[in-house]
Scaffold this active site. Sequence first.
Site, PDB file in Angstrom:
ATOM      1  N   SER A   1      -2.678  -7.795   2.310  1.00 11.30           N
ATOM      2  CA  SER A   1      -3.232  -8.101   3.883  1.00 11.30           C
ATOM      3  C   SER A   1      -4.158  -8.841   4.614  1.00 11.30           C
ATOM      4  O   SER A   1      -3.639  -8.678   5.834  1.00 11.30           O
ATOM      5  CB  SER A   1      -4.645  -6.861   4.170  1.00 11.30           C
ATOM      6  OG  SER A   1      -3.882  -5.428   4.516  1.00 11.30           O
TER       7      SER A   1
ATOM      8  N   LYS B   1     -15.679  -7.694   4.765  1.00 13.29           N
ATOM      9  CA  LYS B   1     -14.652  -8.158   5.561  1.00 13.29           C
ATOM     10  C   LYS B   1     -14.272  -8.358   6.565  1.00 13.29           C
ATOM     11  O   LYS B   1     -13.572  -9.329   6.921  1.00 13.29           O
ATOM     12  CB  LYS B   1     -13.055  -7.138   4.731  1.00 13.29           C
ATOM     13  CG  LYS B   1     -14.182  -6.927   3.145  1.00 13.29           C
ATOM     14  CD  LYS B   1     -12.304  -6.256   2.122  1.00 13.29           C
ATOM     15  CE  LYS B   1     -12.515  -6.584   1.094  1.00 13.29           C
ATOM     16  NZ  LYS B   1     -11.369  -5.690   0.501  1.00 13.29           N
TER      17      LYS B   1
ATOM     18  N   HIS C   1       0.873  -1.218  -0.264  1.00 11.38           N
ATOM     19  CA  HIS C   1       0.198  -0.544  -0.031  1.00 11.38           C
ATOM     20  C   HIS C   1       1.108   1.186  -0.304  1.00 11.38           C
ATOM     21  O   HIS C   1       0.800   2.550  -0.715  1.00 11.38           O
ATOM     22  CB  HIS C   1      -0.963  -0.066   1.421  1.00 11.38           C
ATOM     23  CG  HIS C   1      -1.942  -0.662   1.138  1.00 11.38           C
ATOM     24  ND1 HIS C   1      -2.549  -1.703   2.368  1.00 11.38           N
ATOM     25  CD2 HIS C   1      -2.935  -0.995   0.663  1.00 11.38           C
ATOM     26  CE1 HIS C   1      -3.275  -2.898   2.056  1.00 11.38           C
ATOM     27  NE2 HIS C   1      -3.696  -1.889   1.400  1.00 11.38           N
TER      28      HIS C   1
ATOM     29  N   ARG D   1      -1.670  -6.390  -7.927  1.00  8.84           N
ATOM     30  CA  ARG D   1      -0.538  -6.948  -7.832  1.00  8.84           C
ATOM     31  C   ARG D   1      -0.456  -8.478  -8.729  1.00  8.84           C
ATOM     32  O   ARG D   1       0.620  -8.524  -9.057  1.00  8.84           O
ATOM     33  CB  ARG D   1      -0.624  -7.318  -6.423  1.00  8.84           C
ATOM     34  CG  ARG D   1      -0.362  -6.617  -5.667  1.00  8.84           C
ATOM     35  CD  ARG D   1      -1.642  -6.953  -3.896  1.00  8.84           C
ATOM     36  NE  ARG D   1      -2.444  -8.111  -3.724  1.00  8.84           N
ATOM     37  CZ  ARG D   1      -3.730  -8.714  -3.560  1.00  8.84           C
ATOM     38  NH1 ARG D   1      -2.769  -7.074  -2.522  1.00  8.84           N
ATOM     39  NH2 ARG D   1      -4.456  -8.175  -3.353  1.00  8.84           N
TER      40      ARG D   1
END
Length: 163
Positions: A129, A42, A18, A91
């Site tokens: 994450s 989430k 990030h 990514r």
Amino acid sequence: MRKTALYPGTFDPITNGHFDIIERALRLFDEVIIAVAISQDKKPMFSLDERIEMTKEAVKSLSNVTVVGFDNLTVELAKAHNASIIIRGLRAVSDFEYELQLGYLNNSLDDTIETVYLMPKLQNAFVSSSIVRNLLKFNGKTDHILPKEVQKIIGNMTSCTLH
């Protein structure tokens, strides 16, 4: 004309990947607003306040960066902050389809806001994450994938009640 970009995400927690995207965005835009989403769907490991604090600490050395929390549509938040660009990180190819759909959705809601996709450096391409959260659950090493300020905050959570 001043260009403001919004970088939304859950940031649960903010990673070196990030941070890499934020630094890249600052080379392209005058201001970057990091928008930390509540994201109850989430089921984040860290509370919104903890994620905002970690993000603020991680970027405190950068100029022209603001951190805000939000619980509304990304395009509404962008409008409220006069941001004409939404930053998204890519990514791997697996990210692309989801991010493309999200970009088209946001464009259908407000066609004056552009989505810009940025890739992290190769060394951060595997960092997410969710990987960090899994490592934290098992007391795995994370200092090579988290900003040092975030690593320190997580280390100081001596109550060890990671949600």
